[in-house]
Motif scaffolding. Structure first.
Motif, short mmCIF file in Angstrom:
data_model
loop_
_atom_site.label_atom_id
_atom_site.label_comp_id
_atom_site.label_asym_id
_atom_site.label_seq_id
_atom_site.Cartn_x
_atom_site.Cartn_y
_atom_site.Cartn_z
N HIS A 8 0.68 -1.13 -0.09
CA HIS A 8 -0.03 -0.19 -0.34
C HIS A 8 0.62 1.27 -0.05
N ILE A 9 0.65 2.50 -0.79
CA ILE A 9 1.67 2.92 -0.72
C ILE A 9 0.87 4.45 -0.73
N ASP A 10 1.02 5.41 -0.26
CA ASP A 10 0.48 6.76 0.44
C ASP A 10 1.31 7.42 0.76
N GLU A 99 -4.36 0.03 -7.86
CA GLU A 99 -5.64 -0.27 -7.51
C GLU A 99 -5.81 0.67 -7.05
N PRO A 100 -6.10 2.18 -7.63
CA PRO A 100 -6.24 3.56 -6.52
C PRO A 100 -7.41 3.40 -5.88
N LEU A 101 -7.00 4.19 -5.07
CA LEU A 101 -8.21 4.70 -3.65
C LEU A 101 -8.51 5.99 -3.87
N SER A 102 -6.88 7.12 -4.20
CA SER A 102 -7.54 8.10 -4.54
C SER A 102 -6.39 8.21 -5.09
N LEU A 103 -5.95 9.74 -5.32
CA LEU A 103 -4.95 10.80 -6.00
C LEU A 103 -3.36 10.16 -5.80
N ARG A 233 -9.61 -9.92 -0.25
CA ARG A 233 -9.86 -9.67 -1.56
C ARG A 233 -8.67 -9.10 -2.38
N PRO A 234 -9.32 -8.96 -4.06
CA PRO A 234 -7.67 -9.29 -4.34
C PRO A 234 -7.09 -7.58 -4.71
N VAL A 235 -6.63 -7.37 -5.64
CA VAL A 235 -6.46 -6.04 -5.69
C VAL A 235 -6.60 -5.97 -7.27
N LYS A 236 -7.74 -4.55 -6.72
CA LYS A 236 -8.71 -5.04 -8.37
C LYS A 236 -7.49 -3.58 -9.46
#
Ligand code: MG
Length: 369
Positions: A8-10, A99-103, A233-236
């Motif tokens: 997870h990159i943030d 899988e982007p969660l936000s910008l 949950r897979p990375v979608k």
């Protein structure tokens, strides 16, 4: 069993960091990204501003009281989106499973990566170095066997750090993990948990699935799995969206009156996307997520395209008024979207409202975390 390697990159204080990069003379000063207005809230606060207790979703009025010397900058979503695309291209050099969660956040599955790097910690280090070199910005990373743990881990060494949770360390890590760190556990849920004598994910493990179902509804099943570090949950990878939308998840659950203060900047952001993509939209949807993970949506469809940002704001305000008030309700997410899209330039004169049946639906818990 097949063990996955999820990162997870943030990005660190993303909007504020981009602004600081653009205006280096502001380095060292508290910087706040927010629209100027009596009812607006903070979109992002730099680490210097956080030292004064400022944080995103705080009202600008409160922020100005706590830290009058902060520099307030209006958001430049266009620029944030450009940088976000640049970062996405870096990810793509390592994996297709993004899988982007936000910008400023994404999950990557690097179990098999394009560069054949054996250790996921090294992939994360390389990605963060690429981001720093190409954008001048810092990112933090969490490395774990699933999305749930990777997301918690990315917060562990923030800013500009990374933290790995290999499978053999998961159980010990969860034993002492404060419950508030579990995505989806807001103020309301946390109070309930504390009342039941739970304080860490380890405490949560003492409860049977059925008990958790009774206390927390369907989210109880999810909690049962998370307490054991299970998350399949897979990375979608993202697909093109049929609707254009924008939303914000708050760090804590808030009543509707407070969360609706986000509408002006969500509206501006959305309208900017509509005009940049040269499209017209005939419908507006409001999406809310309650503290207990119900998703409530309301939409309006018009017979002609929305003419301007003000009409979009108005539609959103109308939809907010249609949410039934229950005084103990708390919300964790607010979003708006537009649909019934067509290319811009098609003239239509009528401006009538046709109302859709209000819909309320249960959320898919797997989406919630
Ligand atoms: Mg971030």
């Amino acid at each position: 069993m097949h063990v996955r390697k999820i990162i997870h990159i943030d990005m660190d204080a993303f909007y504020a960091s981009v602004e600081l990069r653009e205006q280096p003379q502001l380095r060292g000063k508290p910087v706040v990204v927010a629209w100027d207005g009596p009812r607006s809230v903070i979109c992002a606060a730099s680490y210097e501003a956080r030292r004064f207790g400022l944080h995103s979703a705080m009202s600008v009025a409160t922020a100005k009281r706590l830290c009058p010397q902060a520099v307030y900058i209006a958001p430049h979503f266009d620029l944030y989106r450009q940088v976000s695309q640049q970062i996405h291209q870096i990810f793509a050099q390592y994996t297709d499973l993004i899988e982007p969660l936000s910008l400023d956040e994404a999950y990557l599955d690097v179990t098999r990566n394009h560069q054949h790097i054996p250790y996921a910690v090294d992939v994360a280090r390389r990605i963060r170095a690429d981001i720093a070199a190409q954008t001048g910005l810092t990112a933090s990373a969490g490395i774990a066997p699933n999305k749930f743990l990777a997301k918690i881990a990315s917060d562990w060494r923030k800013p500009n750090g990374q933290f790995a949770l290999p499978p053999q360390k998961v159980a010990a890590f969860l034993e002492t993990l404060p419950l508030a760190k579990i995505p989806g556990v807001g103020k309301v849920t946390l109070q309930k948990m504390n009342a039941l004598g739970m304080h860490t994910a380890g405490d949560l493990r003492a409860f049977e699935r059925g008990e958790l179902l009774n206390h927390f509804g369907r989210y109880g099943y999810r909690l049962y799995d998370l307490a054991r570090g299970n998350d399949e949950r897979p990375v979608k990878p993202s697909r093109e969206r049929l609707q254009i939308s924008t939303e914000i998840t708050l760090p804590e659950d808030l009543p509707l009156a407070e969360i609706s203060r986000h509408l002006p900047h969500l509206g501006d952001d959305l309208w900017e996307q509509v005009t940049r993509k040269k499209i017209q939209a005939r419908s507006v949807t409001l999406k809310l997520k309650t503290a207990d993970f119900r998703i409530i949506t309301r939409s309006l469809t018009y017979s002609s395209a929305l003419p301007d940002a003000a009409s979009l704001q108005q539609a959103a305000a109308t939809l907010i008024r249609r949410i039934p008030r229950q005084h103990d309700d708390a919300f964790r997410l607010i979003g708006i979207g537009v649909g019934h899209l067509m290319p811009a330039g098609q003239q239509q004169s009528l401006w009538h409202e046709e109302e859709n049946e209000p819909q309320t639906s249960e959320s898919d818990q797997s989406e919630a975390v």
